[in-house]
Design a protein around this motif. Structure first.
Motif, PDB file in Angstrom:
ATOM      1  N   THR A  41     -37.561  22.432-109.491  1.00  0.00           N
ATOM      2  CA  THR A  41     -39.187  23.118-110.657  1.00  0.00           C
ATOM      3  C   THR A  41     -40.313  23.187-110.253  1.00  0.00           C
ATOM      4  OG1 THR A  41     -37.622  23.248-112.782  1.00  0.00           O
ATOM      5  CG2 THR A  41     -38.980  23.678-113.551  1.00  0.00           C
ATOM      6  N   ALA A  42     -41.417  24.109-109.751  1.00  0.00           N
ATOM      7  CA  ALA A  42     -42.777  23.859-109.766  1.00  0.00           C
ATOM      8  C   ALA A  42     -43.085  24.252-111.663  1.00  0.00           C
ATOM      9  CB  ALA A  42     -42.786  24.577-108.769  1.00  0.00           C
ATOM     10  N   ILE A  43     -44.259  23.675-111.727  1.00  0.00           N
ATOM     11  CA  ILE A  43     -44.947  23.463-112.941  1.00  0.00           C
ATOM     12  C   ILE A  43     -46.114  23.716-112.758  1.00  0.00           C
ATOM     13  CG2 ILE A  43     -45.123  22.918-115.312  1.00  0.00           C
ATOM     14  CD1 ILE A  43     -42.572  21.743-114.982  1.00  0.00           C
ATOM     15  N   TRP A  44     -46.921  23.923-113.252  1.00  0.00           N
ATOM     16  CA  TRP A  44     -48.684  24.399-113.537  1.00  0.00           C
ATOM     17  C   TRP A  44     -48.840  23.775-114.455  1.00  0.00           C
ATOM     18  CZ3 TRP A  44     -52.474  24.439-109.706  1.00  0.00           C
ATOM     19  CH2 TRP A  44     -51.885  24.540-108.215  1.00  0.00           C
ATOM     20  N   ARG A  45     -50.671  23.138-115.379  1.00  0.00           N
ATOM     21  CA  ARG A  45     -50.736  22.679-116.514  1.00  0.00           C
ATOM     22  C   ARG A  45     -52.136  22.526-115.899  1.00  0.00           C
ATOM     23  NH1 ARG A  45     -46.306  20.077-119.164  1.00  0.00           N
ATOM     24  NH2 ARG A  45     -44.692  18.865-117.558  1.00  0.00           N
ATOM     25  N   ILE A  46     -52.781  23.118-117.127  1.00  0.00           N
ATOM     26  CA  ILE A  46     -53.984  23.077-117.133  1.00  0.00           C
ATOM     27  C   ILE A  46     -54.643  21.414-118.599  1.00  0.00           C
ATOM     28  CG2 ILE A  46     -54.383  24.925-117.122  1.00  0.00           C
ATOM     29  CD1 ILE A  46     -55.124  26.293-119.775  1.00  0.00           C
ATOM     30  N   PRO A  83     -41.951  26.509-102.465  1.00  0.00           N
ATOM     31  CA  PRO A  83     -41.235  25.599-102.750  1.00  0.00           C
ATOM     32  C   PRO A  83     -39.980  24.930-102.334  1.00  0.00           C
ATOM     33  CG  PRO A  83     -41.465  26.892-105.458  1.00  0.00           C
ATOM     34  CD  PRO A  83     -42.009  27.705-103.853  1.00  0.00           C
ATOM     35  N   ARG A  84     -39.593  25.701-101.568  1.00  0.00           N
ATOM     36  CA  ARG A  84     -38.196  24.911-100.444  1.00  0.00           C
ATOM     37  C   ARG A  84     -38.827  24.472 -99.206  1.00  0.00           C
ATOM     38  NH1 ARG A  84     -34.071  23.133-103.035  1.00  0.00           N
ATOM     39  NH2 ARG A  84     -33.427  24.989-104.841  1.00  0.00           N
ATOM     40  N   HIS A  85     -40.044  25.068 -99.158  1.00  0.00           N
ATOM     41  CA  HIS A  85     -40.864  24.826 -98.320  1.00  0.00           C
ATOM     42  C   HIS A  85     -41.890  23.519 -98.643  1.00  0.00           C
ATOM     43  CE1 HIS A  85     -39.814  28.376 -95.514  1.00  0.00           C
ATOM     44  NE2 HIS A  85     -39.337  28.031 -96.037  1.00  0.00           N
ATOM     45  N   LYS A  86     -42.115  22.933 -99.322  1.00  0.00           N
ATOM     46  CA  LYS A  86     -42.989  22.077-100.271  1.00  0.00           C
ATOM     47  C   LYS A  86     -44.326  22.484-100.581  1.00  0.00           C
ATOM     48  CE  LYS A  86     -40.591  18.330 -97.635  1.00  0.00           C
ATOM     49  NZ  LYS A  86     -40.428  17.277 -96.454  1.00  0.00           N
TER      50      LYS A  86
END
Length: 247
Positions: A41-46, A83-86
């Motif tokens: 899971t990839a997540i971005w917050r502010i 994301p699988r490639h970081k």
């Protein structure tokens, strides 16, 4: 998976984007596994790490599946990296002033509760813009004097100047970090007044033409207002009289 190097997240401290355009927020990471085929899971917050508002989230169930978007606030955040490639990099489209925030990227690997990592300092996004004149207005006071007001926006906040016929009593006020207003008081000379806004990214101008109305004869002015009304009254009386006579 087999453990190798430890966790790390790599982001720039600052990114600059132009108002109305798009910008890329880079984020890469490492994890302690040579191979990993479970859910990611990839997540971005502010605003703040760990507890800030989530503006983007995508989930990949396996290494053969793309990261499917689950959250994209206002549909303006797009995954750019893999994301699988970081690579968790995202693209932010149609930048507005409210996008000037601090952003934090996070990765979560399904399994052990410790398999998650987030950038602590995040990326500060700076939205810049060339000056733009928002509006120029003229108003009058009870003492029959006139004022002109010019409002502009830009980042850095633009410097405003008025040029034109002789004037006095300038005052200015800034309503926000990127908007400024300057007022020109006691307009007394007819002519063209120009408002100029300048910052390090450009220049903008707006102008108004000011002419006082001077009636030569107030009585004749009143006649122009009431004469059309009197004609309508006469016509109406004629119609009513004709109707009564017909009956």
């Amino acid at each position: 998976g087999v453990q190798c190097n430890g966790w790390s997240v790599h982001v720039p401290s600052d990114v600059t984007g132009e108002l109305g355009k798009m910008v890329i927020l880079p984020c890469t990471f490492t994890h302690p596994y040579k191979t990993f085929d479970r859910a990611l899971t990839a997540i971005w917050r502010i605003k703040e790490p760990y507890n800030g508002t989530v503006i983007f989230k995508c989930v990949s169930q396996s290494s053969s599946e793309l990261c499917r978007t689950a959250i994209s606030h206002k549909n303006k955040y797009k995954l750019l990296g893999n994301p699988r490639h970081k690579d968790l990099s995202i693209r932010v489209e149609n930048l507005t002033w409210s996008d000037s925030e601090r952003y934090f990227c996070r990765v979560e690997l399904a399994g052990d509760s410790q398999d998650k990592y987030e950038s602590r300092n995040g990326i500060k996004l700076h939205v810049i813009a060339a000056p733009r004149i928002i509006n120029i207005t003229v108003s009058s006071s009870r003492d029959h004097t006139f004022q002109a007001r010019c409002t502009a926006e830009g980042e850095p906040t633009p410097a405003l100047t008025w040029t034109g016929p002789p004037y006095s009593n300038l005052s200015s006020s800034s309503s926000s970090s990127h908007r400024v207003t300057k007022e020109l008081r006691s307009l007394s000379h007819d002519g063209k007044y120009t408002c100029t806004a300048v910052n390090s990214h450009g220049r903008a101008e707006g102008a108004l033409y000011f002419y006082k109305f001077r009636a030569s004869d107030s009585s004749s002015f009143m006649m122009l207002i009431f004469v059309p009304l009197a004609i309508k009254v006469v016509i109406l009386l004629g119609i009513l009289s004709f109707a009564a006579f017909s009956r």
